[in-house]
Design an enzyme around this catalytic site. Structure first.
Site, mmCIF file in Angstrom:
data_model
loop_
_atom_site.group_PDB
_atom_site.id
_atom_site.type_symbol
_atom_site.label_atom_id
_atom_site.label_comp_id
_atom_site.label_asym_id
_atom_site.label_seq_id
_atom_site.Cartn_x
_atom_site.Cartn_y
_atom_site.Cartn_z
ATOM 1 N N LYS A 209 7.921 2.397 -28.332
ATOM 2 C CA LYS A 209 9.083 3.211 -28.704
ATOM 3 C C LYS A 209 10.339 2.653 -28.035
ATOM 4 O O LYS A 209 11.357 2.457 -28.667
ATOM 5 C CB LYS A 209 8.825 4.666 -28.295
ATOM 6 C CG LYS A 209 9.948 5.597 -28.684
ATOM 7 C CD LYS A 209 9.605 7.043 -28.390
ATOM 8 C CE LYS A 209 10.843 7.896 -28.584
ATOM 9 N NZ LYS A 209 10.608 9.312 -28.323
ATOM 10 N N GLU A 215 4.088 -3.003 -19.194
ATOM 11 C CA GLU A 215 2.771 -3.516 -19.587
ATOM 12 C C GLU A 215 2.815 -4.139 -20.981
ATOM 13 O O GLU A 215 2.303 -5.239 -21.216
ATOM 14 C CB GLU A 215 1.735 -2.375 -19.605
ATOM 15 C CG GLU A 215 1.441 -1.762 -18.262
ATOM 16 C CD GLU A 215 2.269 -0.508 -18.011
ATOM 17 O OE1 GLU A 215 3.466 -0.507 -18.373
ATOM 18 O OE2 GLU A 215 1.713 0.449 -17.446
ATOM 19 N N GLY A 269 6.356 9.785 -27.951
ATOM 20 C CA GLY A 269 5.346 8.722 -27.935
ATOM 21 C C GLY A 269 3.953 9.235 -28.266
ATOM 22 O O GLY A 269 3.257 8.687 -29.125
ATOM 23 N N ARG A 270 3.543 10.310 -27.582
ATOM 24 C CA ARG A 270 2.170 10.791 -27.780
ATOM 25 C C ARG A 270 1.991 11.520 -29.107
ATOM 26 O O ARG A 270 0.890 11.925 -29.467
ATOM 27 C CB ARG A 270 1.752 11.670 -26.602
ATOM 28 C CG ARG A 270 2.700 12.810 -26.292
ATOM 29 C CD ARG A 270 2.387 13.411 -24.937
ATOM 30 N NE ARG A 270 3.368 14.415 -24.521
ATOM 31 C CZ ARG A 270 4.489 14.145 -23.878
ATOM 32 N NH1 ARG A 270 4.808 12.888 -23.597
ATOM 33 N NH2 ARG A 270 5.311 15.117 -23.515
ATOM 34 N N GLU A 356 -0.108 15.052 -20.769
ATOM 35 C CA GLU A 356 1.261 14.575 -20.569
ATOM 36 C C GLU A 356 2.260 15.642 -21.057
ATOM 37 O O GLU A 356 3.391 15.696 -20.597
ATOM 38 C CB GLU A 356 1.491 13.238 -21.305
ATOM 39 C CG GLU A 356 2.725 12.489 -20.833
ATOM 40 C CD GLU A 356 2.797 11.050 -21.341
ATOM 41 O OE1 GLU A 356 2.494 10.121 -20.573
ATOM 42 O OE2 GLU A 356 3.161 10.849 -22.508
ATOM 43 N N HIS A 387 -26.364 14.024 -21.992
ATOM 44 C CA HIS A 387 -27.148 13.260 -21.019
ATOM 45 C C HIS A 387 -26.257 12.767 -19.882
ATOM 46 O O HIS A 387 -26.611 11.834 -19.168
ATOM 47 C CB HIS A 387 -27.839 12.095 -21.723
ATOM 48 C CG HIS A 387 -28.779 12.569 -22.786
ATOM 49 N ND1 HIS A 387 -30.096 12.872 -22.531
ATOM 50 C CD2 HIS A 387 -28.571 12.863 -24.094
ATOM 51 C CE1 HIS A 387 -30.669 13.301 -23.650
ATOM 52 N NE2 HIS A 387 -29.762 13.309 -24.610
ATOM 53 N N LYS A 513 6.192 4.181 -11.761
ATOM 54 C CA LYS A 513 6.797 2.972 -12.347
ATOM 55 C C LYS A 513 7.820 2.367 -11.389
ATOM 56 O O LYS A 513 7.892 1.152 -11.206
ATOM 57 C CB LYS A 513 7.497 3.308 -13.673
ATOM 58 C CG LYS A 513 6.574 3.664 -14.821
ATOM 59 C CD LYS A 513 7.383 3.895 -16.091
ATOM 60 C CE LYS A 513 6.555 4.558 -17.175
ATOM 61 N NZ LYS A 513 7.323 4.936 -18.352
HETATM 62 O O1 F6P Z 1 3.324 6.640 -19.911
HETATM 63 C C1 F6P Z 1 4.583 7.048 -20.220
HETATM 64 C C2 F6P Z 1 5.019 6.700 -21.620
HETATM 65 O O2 F6P Z 1 6.393 6.873 -21.652
HETATM 66 C C3 F6P Z 1 4.327 7.521 -22.693
HETATM 67 O O3 F6P Z 1 4.898 8.759 -22.869
HETATM 68 C C4 F6P Z 1 4.448 6.618 -23.859
HETATM 69 O O4 F6P Z 1 3.569 6.990 -24.868
HETATM 70 C C5 F6P Z 1 4.095 5.291 -23.229
HETATM 71 O O5 F6P Z 1 4.713 5.350 -21.956
HETATM 72 C C6 F6P Z 1 4.513 4.064 -23.973
HETATM 73 O O6 F6P Z 1 5.887 4.001 -24.193
HETATM 74 P P1 F6P Z 1 6.513 3.008 -25.233
HETATM 75 O O7 F6P Z 1 6.027 3.346 -26.593
HETATM 76 O O8 F6P Z 1 8.004 3.174 -25.093
HETATM 77 O O9 F6P Z 1 6.101 1.605 -24.856
#
Ligand code: F6P
Length: 553
Positions: A209, A215, A269-270, A356, A387, A513
């Site tokens: 987003k 990462e 995002g979620r 979240e 199990h 972060k």
């Molecule tokens: O972990 C925090 C977060 O901001 C989530 O809410 C989001 O889904 C994820 O990082 C990834 O963010 P992006 O889509 O901006 O890479």
């Protein structure tokens, strides 16, 4: 005033003491109660008769919903109001499933045409890739996709991919294609994702987003280098596309914005699996038809949330029962137990959606909540979970559980000479477990069965453990997956509305972060030629000692 000060909350708190005196073993004998505690919508039956609750509890919870202005809050959600007050954003994942002709306004502008336009672009793009009209740099067909993203840019898409891939029509549509996900910044995940893939036939979709997530950006650079090494710099345009709201950053990364699919700041995002975030990888893998069915299933639940009376409204009932179990009966966790292996990634996705969203300590106005909000969600498909952790649910802690099952299997098997089909075997467990939890087994029963006295305490099941049963009329197909997704998204929203918090921001992920950035700088300095042996500075003694050990030669 927080909701905890309302008369409805106070009455429920008193009522909880009465409920604790009742046992589900007895409550389940009451036919009228059982009939009253079920609800149904579009092929989904919700049986909540195994909750530690009575019709009276439900009436009181509905009063609580009124006091929390749940109706108005749902209206504000679907009406495009900026209910995410800390980020000043609307929360409109429902618009992602809207139909042509529906109107949803944000700042006076109807967002539905934009949604449908992007969907048409995705459909066309996926078709071009799938048919080979759009090829890779060497002229080969792009048969494989690596979707890079994390959190909401990964969990939802992977959940839906796994849920769909054993549907017969989806499996047929995906023949000869592979879809991999790369989320973790751990280089092992790069190896896993790229294992056996050829850059010449691979399309990389970078999903973020913000397009700034550390990462995802490092993984994108790593995979870019993998492509470039084999195909050269020019190949990037044909092998990398993006999904983001930040087209400026997409361009800065080196992906042509013409190869980017947008979405909007009003999609959290979620909650973004129904945006290009999920739709692009899914359409590339399965084609558009099942993707549309998935959206239609979610849309059905969206309409239901808005239109159904609360006493028959599945997400509202689930949300109210969530509040009841957590805030009044003191159960801080809940288990998600799909009796369907295709839903193996359902719990990880809902962990983010729910934890979240509602894992918060303050109300929307910033005041500290006088109760703990949010629950610990976890789960595994049955029967595997049986199990594993069911021991604890049966005889250890009380953990409300959601059992999710399907009347039909997407992949039925009936072995010759077997008394029941494999699906019936699975479902035998599905129907047995909620009753085992609810009714338990008493010492009296054990004694009657002649169990040795010293084993009786060990073999006793206290029962009275709550669960929901959700039974779907068909198999786990794309439509049902869409329904399930929206049902749980809305349950989370309902709980957040009742608790009076903002379910749509996530400030709690930021501090880690920032600290990681500080560690990254230290590691870079310490490892650089100049900085060899550089002092570890700015950390507490415990962390400094660990870093020293990590950096030691
Ligand atoms: O972990 C925090 C977060 O901001 C989530 O809410 C989001 O889904 C994820 O990082 C990834 O963010 P992006 O889509 O901006 O890479």
């Amino acid at each position: 005033m927080t909701i905890a000060q309302s008369p409805a909350w106070k009455s429920l708190a008193g009522h909880a003491a009465d409920i604790r005196r009742l046992h589900l073993r007895d409550l389940l004998q009451n036919q009228d109660r059982c009939a009253a505690m079920t609800a149904e919508h579009d092929g989904i039956v919700l049986d909540f008769s195994r909750q530690n609750a009575t019709p009276e509890t439900m009436r009181m919870l509905l009063t609580l919903a009124e006091e929390a202005k749940l109706r108005e809050r749902i209206k504000a959600l679907v009406g495009g109001e900026k209910i995410n007050n800390t980020e000043k954003r609307a929360v409109l994942h429902v618009a992602l499933r809207a139909k042509k002709g529906e109107k949803i306004l944000v700042d006076g502008v109807d967002v539905v045409p934009g949604v449908l336009k992007v969907q048409a672009q995705l459909k066309a793009f996926a078709e071009q890739v799938r048919t080979g009209k759009r090829k890779g740099a060497t002229g080969k067909k792009l048969t494989d996709v690596v979707a890079i993203g994390i959190g909401g840019s990964y969990l939802g898409p992977e959940f839906v991919f796994e849920a769909m891939r054993t549907d017969p029509a989806c499996a047929k549509a995906a023949a000869g294609r592979r879809l991999r996900f790369l989320a973790n910044v751990d280089p092992i995940d790069v190896t896993r994702a790229l294992d056996g893939l050829d850059p010449a036939t691979t399309l990389v979709v970078v999903i973020s987003k913000t397009f700034t997530t550390a990462e995802t950006m490092l993984n994108a650079r790593t995979v870019r280098a993998w492509l470039v090494k084999k195909l050269g710099e020019k190949a990037v345009a044909k092998h990398m596309v993006a999904v983001s709201t930040n087209l400026k950053e997409v361009a800065a990364f080196g992906i042509d914005p013409a190869n980017a699919f947008g979405f909007w700041d009003w999609v959290g995002g979620r909650y973004s699996v129904c945006a290009a975030v999920g739709l692009l990888p899914l359409a590339l893998q399965f084609g558009w038809k099942p993707v549309q069915q998935f959206l239609d299933g979610a849309h059905s639940l969206d309409r239901h949330l808005v239109e159904a009376p609360f006493e028959r409204n599945l997400p509202v009932l689930l949300g109210l029962l969530g509040v009841w179990n957590s805030s009044f009966l003191g159960h801080g966790a809940r288990a998600l137990l799909p009796y369907c292996q295709a839903l193996l990634k359902f719990a990880p996705h809902i962990q983010q959606v729910d934890m979240e969203s509602n894992g918060k300590r303050v109300a929307t106005d910033g005041s500290v909540l006088p109760f703990e909000a949010g629950e610990i969600d976890f789960g595994e498909p049955g029967t595997n979970g049986q199990h594993s952790f069911y021991q604890l649910i049966h005889q250890g802690r009380v953990i409300p559980a959601d059992f999710i099952g399907f009347r039909k299997s997407a992949q039925p098997v009936q072995g010759k000479g077997e008394p029941v089909s494999n699906h019936d075997e699975l479902m035998s467990n599905f129907f047995a477990q909620p009753d085992a939890l609810a009714c338990g087994k008493s010492d009296v029963e054990l004694r009657t069965e002649g169990v040795a006295a010293e084993l009786i305490p060990h073999k006793t099941f206290p029962g009275n453990r709550p669960s929901n049963v959700l039974l779907f009329a068909g198999a786990c197909d794309p439509y049902a997956v869409g329904q399930l997704l929206a049902l749980y998204e809305h349950r989370t929203a309902v709980q957040g509305f009742i608790w009076g918090l903002n379910s749509f921001d996530q400030w709690g992920v930021e501090l880690g972060k920032v600290l990681a950035k500080q560690v990254r700088t230290q590691l870079a300095t310490s490892r650089s030629a100049k900085g060899k042996g550089a002092r570890i500075e700015g950390f507490n003694p415990a962390t400094a000692a660990l870093l020293k050990r990590y950096l030691a030669k």
